[in-house]
Design a protein around this motif. Structure first.
Motif, PDB file in Angstrom:
ATOM      1  N   ARG A   1       0.828  -1.217   0.000  1.00  0.00           N
ATOM      2  CA  ARG A   1       0.000   0.000   0.000  1.00  0.00           C
ATOM      3  C   ARG A   1       0.853   1.253   0.000  1.00  0.00           C
ATOM      4  O   ARG A   1       0.659   2.158  -0.806  1.00  0.00           O
TER       5      ARG A   1
ATOM      6  N   PRO B   1       2.650   3.379  -5.045  1.00  0.00           N
ATOM      7  CA  PRO B   1       3.118   4.619  -5.694  1.00  0.00           C
ATOM      8  C   PRO B   1       4.305   4.389  -6.622  1.00  0.00           C
ATOM      9  O   PRO B   1       4.401   5.006  -7.695  1.00  0.00           O
TER      10      PRO B   1
ATOM     11  N   LYS C   1     -10.766   9.571  -9.385  1.00  0.00           N
ATOM     12  CA  LYS C   1      -9.444  10.153  -9.106  1.00  0.00           C
ATOM     13  C   LYS C   1      -9.471  11.655  -9.395  1.00  0.00           C
ATOM     14  O   LYS C   1      -9.001  12.469  -8.598  1.00  0.00           O
TER      15      LYS C   1
ATOM     16  N   ARG D   1     -10.948  13.877  -6.906  1.00  0.00           N
ATOM     17  CA  ARG D   1     -10.080  14.169  -5.747  1.00  0.00           C
ATOM     18  C   ARG D   1      -9.101  15.295  -6.065  1.00  0.00           C
ATOM     19  O   ARG D   1      -8.471  15.856  -5.194  1.00  0.00           O
TER      20      ARG D   1
ATOM     21  N   GLU E   1      -3.796  13.383  -9.244  1.00  0.00           N
ATOM     22  CA  GLU E   1      -3.742  12.610  -7.995  1.00  0.00           C
ATOM     23  C   GLU E   1      -3.264  11.194  -8.308  1.00  0.00           C
ATOM     24  O   GLU E   1      -3.670  10.611  -9.316  1.00  0.00           O
TER      25      GLU E   1
ATOM     26  N   ILE F   1      -4.813   5.437  -5.304  1.00  0.00           N
ATOM     27  CA  ILE F   1      -4.728   5.052  -3.889  1.00  0.00           C
ATOM     28  C   ILE F   1      -5.237   3.616  -3.748  1.00  0.00           C
ATOM     29  O   ILE F   1      -5.802   3.050  -4.686  1.00  0.00           O
ATOM     30  N   TRP F   2      -5.036   3.055  -2.579  1.00  0.00           N
ATOM     31  CA  TRP F   2      -5.369   1.644  -2.366  1.00  0.00           C
ATOM     32  C   TRP F   2      -6.833   1.351  -2.679  1.00  0.00           C
ATOM     33  O   TRP F   2      -7.177   0.324  -3.251  1.00  0.00           O
TER      34      TRP F   2
END
Ligand code: HEM
Length: 473
Positions: free
Chosen positions: A145, A150, A318, A321, A325, A328-329
């Motif tokens: 994670r 990333p 995404k 957000r 960005e 994310i998990w």
């Protein structure tokens, strides 16, 4: 009576007694009920026929012929040893789950010679457990994670950014570069494109050719060159280790080398073989799985369309957000159809087709005896392509994994099983899903030339899977 006469009288009668004794002893000791099969030629047995190249989406003429003739469990002589070959899902599961008790990992000596005697793939017993724990901790879900997601996304974007609209290139080569760079970063914090990363990659390509070639160790052979490359790669790892040790007081890097150096009980050789085996295990397999997914998807527009919609939805969330960005998990967890595509790719493409084991005890299974010391090959590809287990097994059908019946998943052994279950399976899924995310959002692609994967038995697209990409406006 002379001594000679006495001997002449004694010998025939004692010889006869001995023969009768051994005959009766033989009758008392039950002869093992070996599975049917044949040993083939002296020494080489049936090895060449077994290894003969065949399309990756089939289990090959040899397997098909032997299963038809002898059944799903048969005996043969492979890699210079008497062998039981299993295309039987029950026996395969039994073998994997009884690792260390009835069976043991047993790769050919040539593999140990090249991967190193401390490589996780050849180690057994307590030392294997220790190395496995280090790898599992390094690939834990917390690191997946926080660190690996990333990093995988960063490297995917870098890889895809170099593709120009209308360009033609080898998708297999791109997949290999991507997974290699990712492993080099995870293992030794090496950055893609830097001179030393490229040097490592070049040595690694020669090294790999040796892993899959005949173990003939004399000047000029691929195996000999690979052993030389192995030394070069180990020297590079050693140099990195020395640099790290020189940085006393500095914070240890969050890569596998940093983790391994914290395990003070590991020797230098053990650390080097651990790194090399992770590079090998983590790079070759995921790159082929990615290339196969690219291949299967271009031939199945319906699956590609559904996959694209899944990723467009995630991209929309995404954007909500904020621009640029990262994934994310929670985004990753929504990639459920992508996971079906990955499973189906591995079921049909069979990146790891079989594994090497040997019986460490006399084993009795389904009425057959497997004598101690015999080699045992659980062939996953034959199970994955078995029409009694998977309907229309040669069709790429990711939907079979949706709300799937328990058999679909429990018969699947693409990552092995039991105490040696692939340590990097979660990372592999993450790499492929994230790569597909950016691929389907940014490009359409088609084969630039006809090509398809072959099993040699390692997988390869003979032309490198040439594709033509078109940027999506
Ligand atoms: C789609 C990709 C992958 C496939 C199909 C795959 C498949 C497998 C299989 C079948 C085994 C069992 C070998 C045996 O039982 O003898 C295995 C073991 C292993 N794999 Fe993977 N693998 C993949 C990706 C990865 C990645 C990305 C890593 C690491 C970064 C990795 C690390 C390992 C390690 C360390 C082992 C040895 C486990 C042990 O002996 O305890 N694999 N893999």
């Amino acid at each position: 009576m002379s001594i000679t006469k006495e001997l002449l009288l004694f010998f025939p009668s004692s010889l006869l007694a001995l023969c009768v004794y051994f005959y009766l002893a033989g009758l008392n000791r039950k002869r093992p009920n070996l599975p049917p099969g044949c040993g083939g030629w002296p020494l080489i047995g049936e090895t060449f026929a077994y290894l003969k190249a065949h399309p990756a989406t089939t289990s090959g003429r040899f397997m098909e012929h032997h299963i038809k003739r002898y059944g799903k469990i048969y005996r043969s002589n492979l890699f210079g040893e008497p062998t039981i070959v299993s295309a039987d899902v029950g026996l395969n599961r039994f073998i994997l789950q009884n690792e260390g008790r009835l069976f043991e990992c047993s790769y050919p000596k040539s593999i140990g010679g090249i991967l190193g005697k401390w490589s996780m793939l050849v180690l057994v017993g307590e030392m294997h457990q220790r190395m496995r724990m280090i790898s599992l901790n390094f690939l834990s879900s917390a690191r997946l994670r926080a660190v690996l997601l990333p990093e995988v996304e960063r490297q995917t974007i870098m890889a895809i950014a170099s593709w120009k609209d209308g360009a033609i290139f080898s998708a297999q080569e791109e997949a290999k570069k991507f997974t290699f760079n990712l492993m080099a970063k995870n293992i030794m914090s090496m950055e893609p494109g830097e001179a030393e990363t490229e040097m490592l990659r070049r040595e690694y390509i020669t090294f790999m050719k040796g892993v899959v070639s005949a173990p003939l160790n004399f000047p000029g052979t691929p195996y000999w060159k690979a052993l030389k490359s192995r030394s070069c790669i180990l020297q590079m790892i050693e140099k990195k280790m020395e640099e790290r040790k020189g940085r006393i007081g500095a914070e240890e890097a969050d890569d596998l080398l940093g983790w391994a150096l914290k395990q003070s009980s590991l020797s230098k050789e053990q650390v080097m073989d651990l790194l090399l085996s992770l590079l090998f295990a983590g790079h070759e397999t995921s790159s082929m799985a990615l290339a196969l997914a690219i291949f299967f998807l271009q031939a199945c527009p319906k699956a590609l369309q559904q996959l694209r919609e899944e990723h467009q939805n995630i991209a929309r969330q995404k954007r909500e957000r904020g621009d640029d960005e990262p994934l994310i998990w929670e985004d990753y967890k929504q990639m459920s159809f992508s996971q079906c595509v990955i499973n189906e790719t591995l079921r049909l493409g069979n990146v790891v087709r079989f594994v090497h084991r040997k019986a460490i005890q006399d084993v009795h299974y389904a009425g057959y005896d497997i004598p101690r010391g015999w080699k045992v090959l659980p062939v996953f590809a034959a199970v994955h392509l078995d029409r009694e287990l998977y309907a229309e097994p040669h069709q790429f059908n990711p939907w079979r994994w949706q709300g799937c019946s328990p058999g679909v998943t429990s018969n699947f052994m693409g990552y092995g099983g039991g105490p040696r279950l692939c340590a990097g399976s979660e990372l592999a899924k993450l790499e492929i899903a994230v790569f597909l995310h950016h691929l389907v959002l940014n490009f359409e692609w088609a084969l630039a030339e006809p090509d398809s994967a072959f099993a040699y038995p390692y997988l390869d697209f003979p032309k490198g899977l040439p594709i033509k990409v078109q940027a999506i406006a």
